[in-house]
Design a protein around this motif. Structure first.
Motif, PDB file in Angstrom:
ATOM      1  N   ARG A  47     -26.318 -76.660  -2.119  1.00  8.09           N
ATOM      2  CA  ARG A  47     -24.950 -77.115  -1.848  1.00  8.09           C
ATOM      3  C   ARG A  47     -24.768 -78.531  -2.394  1.00  8.09           C
ATOM      4  O   ARG A  47     -25.572 -79.413  -2.118  1.00  8.09           O
ATOM      5  N   GLN A  65     -25.619 -74.390   6.251  1.00  8.24           N
ATOM      6  CA  GLN A  65     -25.848 -75.834   6.229  1.00  8.24           C
ATOM      7  C   GLN A  65     -26.812 -76.279   7.324  1.00  8.24           C
ATOM      8  O   GLN A  65     -26.625 -75.957   8.493  1.00  8.24           O
ATOM      9  N   GLN A 117     -20.054 -82.837   6.178  1.00  5.96           N
ATOM     10  CA  GLN A 117     -21.377 -82.233   6.035  1.00  5.96           C
ATOM     11  C   GLN A 117     -22.429 -83.345   5.968  1.00  5.96           C
ATOM     12  O   GLN A 117     -22.139 -84.449   5.503  1.00  5.96           O
ATOM     13  N   ARG A 140     -23.606 -73.672   2.208  1.00  4.94           N
ATOM     14  CA  ARG A 140     -22.626 -73.686   3.301  1.00  4.94           C
ATOM     15  C   ARG A 140     -22.849 -72.530   4.271  1.00  4.94           C
ATOM     16  O   ARG A 140     -22.860 -72.697   5.474  1.00  4.94           O
ATOM     17  N   GLU A 173     -17.918 -80.748   1.373  1.00  2.00           N
ATOM     18  CA  GLU A 173     -16.967 -80.581   2.462  1.00  2.00           C
ATOM     19  C   GLU A 173     -17.050 -81.809   3.366  1.00  2.00           C
ATOM     20  O   GLU A 173     -18.144 -82.312   3.638  1.00  2.00           O
TER      21      GLU A 173
END
Length: 143
Positions: A36, A15, A44, A95, A41
């Motif tokens: 992603r 990330q 993020q 990620r 999540e």
């Protein structure tokens, strides 16, 4: 920042933060690919913020989210032509970088030997040996 070079055309990374985008541009990357999903999540960075930073720094932006652990043939069919057409070098992130590596490997299997793919991935720090059956399937389906 943890950029991992697969070959001269593509590197992968975990990330990215908005600040990482400036560093990617400084290092000469031309295209930034996000594999992603936004809000995958809690906490993020928002993809819109990373996209804005990419555009601010003159990078081509591609948002191509795929579900972790569930990369479909359709995902590969979208990734393969995008990566061929993208201005190089490309930096793809997710990620951990694994999802991007798997996408690259499965699309590369269409015209690259499995051994070369495994070596490049391993040199970048990713063990994708479990993909052998899927690499063989991609290779045979596109010969």
């Amino acid at each position: 920042m943890d950029f991992r070079k697969i070959d001269d055309s593509i590197s992968v990374a975990p990330q990215l933060s908005v600040a990482d985008v400036a560093e990617a541009a400084r290092l000469g990357f031309k295209t930034l690919v996000a594999n992603r999903p936004d809000q995958e999540e809690f906490g993020q960075p928002a993809m819109a913020d990373i996209e804005a930073a990419a555009r601010e720094h003159g990078l081509e932006w591609v948002y191509m989210p795929v579900e972790s652990g569930n990369i479909t043939d359709d995902d590969i069919d979208r990734f393969a032509p995008m990566i061929r057409a993208a201005e190089k070098p490309v930096l793809a992130f997710c990620r951990s970088g694994t999802r991007c590596t798997v996408l690259w490997a499965l699309s590369a299997a269409r015209d690259t030997s499995a051994q070369e793919i495994f070596t490049k991935a391993r040199n970048a720090g990713y063990d994708i040996s479990g993909l052998a059956p899927r690499l063989a399937q991609q290779s045979s389906a596109h010969q």
